[in-house]
Design an enzyme around this catalytic site. Structure first.
Site, PDB file in Angstrom:
ATOM      1  N   ARG A  73      56.892  32.449-114.069  1.00 45.19           N
ATOM      2  CA  ARG A  73      58.512  31.575-115.282  1.00 45.19           C
ATOM      3  C   ARG A  73      57.814  30.530-115.766  1.00 45.19           C
ATOM      4  O   ARG A  73      58.487  30.363-117.708  1.00 45.19           O
ATOM      5  CB  ARG A  73      59.382  31.486-114.405  1.00 45.19           C
ATOM      6  N   HIS A  99      58.058  30.893-120.209  1.00 44.68           N
ATOM      7  CA  HIS A  99      58.722  29.401-120.827  1.00 44.68           C
ATOM      8  C   HIS A  99      58.169  28.817-121.425  1.00 44.68           C
ATOM      9  O   HIS A  99      57.665  27.818-121.896  1.00 44.68           O
ATOM     10  CB  HIS A  99      59.417  28.856-119.664  1.00 44.68           C
ATOM     11  N   HIS A 142      58.704  41.237-113.482  1.00 44.49           N
ATOM     12  CA  HIS A 142      60.493  41.123-112.900  1.00 44.49           C
ATOM     13  C   HIS A 142      59.575  40.799-111.138  1.00 44.49           C
ATOM     14  O   HIS A 142      61.067  41.457-111.324  1.00 44.49           O
ATOM     15  CB  HIS A 142      61.460  41.280-113.487  1.00 44.49           C
ATOM     16  N   THR A 143      58.683  42.238-110.901  1.00 42.65           N
ATOM     17  CA  THR A 143      58.985  42.937-109.531  1.00 42.65           C
ATOM     18  C   THR A 143      58.483  42.049-109.230  1.00 42.65           C
ATOM     19  O   THR A 143      58.926  41.117-107.641  1.00 42.65           O
ATOM     20  CB  THR A 143      57.173  43.533-109.746  1.00 42.65           C
ATOM     21  N   TRP A 154      65.056  41.228-108.700  1.00 40.78           N
ATOM     22  CA  TRP A 154      64.805  42.800-108.655  1.00 40.78           C
ATOM     23  C   TRP A 154      64.136  44.157-108.432  1.00 40.78           C
ATOM     24  O   TRP A 154      65.056  45.145-108.653  1.00 40.78           O
ATOM     25  CB  TRP A 154      63.661  42.530-110.531  1.00 40.78           C
ATOM     26  N   THR A 155      63.317  43.243-107.239  1.00 38.26           N
ATOM     27  CA  THR A 155      63.124  44.336-106.471  1.00 38.26           C
ATOM     28  C   THR A 155      63.160  43.969-104.760  1.00 38.26           C
ATOM     29  O   THR A 155      63.794  42.271-104.387  1.00 38.26           O
ATOM     30  CB  THR A 155      61.363  44.175-106.610  1.00 38.26           C
ATOM     31  N   ASP A 160      53.498  44.335-107.911  1.00 41.06           N
ATOM     32  CA  ASP A 160      53.148  45.922-107.945  1.00 41.06           C
ATOM     33  C   ASP A 160      53.924  46.334-108.449  1.00 41.06           C
ATOM     34  O   ASP A 160      54.407  46.099-109.934  1.00 41.06           O
ATOM     35  CB  ASP A 160      52.924  46.443-106.370  1.00 41.06           C
ATOM     36  N   ASP A 168      66.662  45.023-118.528  1.00 44.33           N
ATOM     37  CA  ASP A 168      65.853  45.248-118.168  1.00 44.33           C
ATOM     38  C   ASP A 168      66.327  47.123-118.118  1.00 44.33           C
ATOM     39  O   ASP A 168      65.172  47.710-118.029  1.00 44.33           O
ATOM     40  CB  ASP A 168      66.156  44.886-116.722  1.00 44.33           C
TER      41      ASP A 168
END
Length: 314
Positions: A58, A62, A195-196, A237-238, A245, A265
């Protein structure tokens, strides 16, 4: 490097001098390359010890994501990009970067002190690429040698970074953000797959109700999915959010109540330009990894100035 005049008159010596210059341009000075390799090792160790891959990714996103090719004609580095300017008070203290300061001060500053030849712009991007690889993702063909820069024309927050789009067209927003990077729909879907990794927090982005004081079945204190992370809470998210992955794609349609999927998403599953790439990455992790490598490399070089111009590989 300068060579004695008597040697420069020798054709063989002159040729070798040119080869040496070429070698340095491609591979960088030995101390700089040595420090880059050392930095990579230190980041690998850090990620394994405290499962901090998400925040390092992140941070780099950014920094580089401030780029706007419409400003490319302005004096460098006023187009923004991967220039290390996220360290400035103007950027790091802004809302979109809430929670990122510790990635600089607690995680990367101790490493920077050990690798003085590595610029901040390089270290931030190296940390992200190394974090992806250490978390199980692909090895990204990175180029180093970035020069640190601070824009003299300060852009207002959110610096052109993507949002979650609760109140606007998510497809239009994503294309606005990524097209100004010179990217396309495939890049948008591939990079969204990062976002995984990671979580959203009420006390950071404010886009979920879970803070660092509470969490879901996948993020609360004591659950196995925290791995070695020192920070509990938030909403991911996961399920296995410290591993890189293709689960972001494979699991989104299951609408797991313990996970988050923002409008930016969900739109990837239905928009005609995004859906073919989403469906491919959903069923083929290798295809996702190949696409991700290309898109991540593009993102990591936005607005960067390299010395030597050819960059340095490690």
């Amino acid at each position: 490097p300068s060579f004695p005049t008597t040697l420069s008159k020798n054709p063989f010596s002159a040729a070798m001098s040119g080869c040496f210059d070429c070698f340095c341009g491609i591979f960088g000075g030995s101390k700089q390359k040595q420090d880059l390799l050392k930095a990579k090792g230190l980041v690998e160790k850090l990620v394994k010890e405290i499962s901090c891959a998400p925040i390092l990714v992140r941070l780099a996103w950014h920094d580089s994501g401030t780029y706007d090719m419409a400003n490319a004609n302005k004096p460098w580095p006023n187009a923004g990009g991967a220039i290390g300017s996220i360290r400035t008070d103007h950027e790091i203290n802004a809302g979109p970067n809430a929670g990122l300061k510790k990635a600089l001060t607690s995680y990367l500053e101790p490493i920077k002190k050990e690798v003085p030849e590595v610029s901040w712009a390089d270290l931030i991007q190296l940390a992200s690429a190394t974090a992806i690889e250490t978390a199980g993702g692909p090895k990204i063909p990175m180029k180093y040698g970035r020069v640190d820069g601070i824009p003299t024309e300060l852009a207002p927050a959110p610096f052109g970074l993507p949002g979650v789009c609760f109140d606007e067209d998510p497809a239009k927003h994503l294309r606005y953000v990524f097209y100004k990077y010179g990217m396309d729909d495939k890049d948008i879907v591939a990079l969204s797959g990062a976002h995984t990794l990671g979580r959203a927090f009420a006390d950071r982005s404010g886009t979920v109700k879970e803070s660092s004081a509470d969490g879901t079945a996948y993020t609360k204190r004591g659950c196995p999915f925290l791995a070695n992370s020192k920070t509990a809470g938030g909403r991911s998210w996961t399920k296995e959010w410290t591993k890189f992955d293709n689960s972001y794609f494979a699991d989104m349609s299951k609408f797991d109540p313990e996970c988050i999927a923002f409008p930016t998403d969900k739109i990837l599953m239905s928009d005609p330009g995004f859906k073919p790439h989403f469906d491919l990455f959903c069923k083929d992790q290798a295809a996702f990894f190949e696409a991700y490598k290309v898109s991540h490399k593009k993102l990591s070089e936005l607005g960067s100035k390299f010395e030597p111009a050819a960059g340095i590989t490690i």
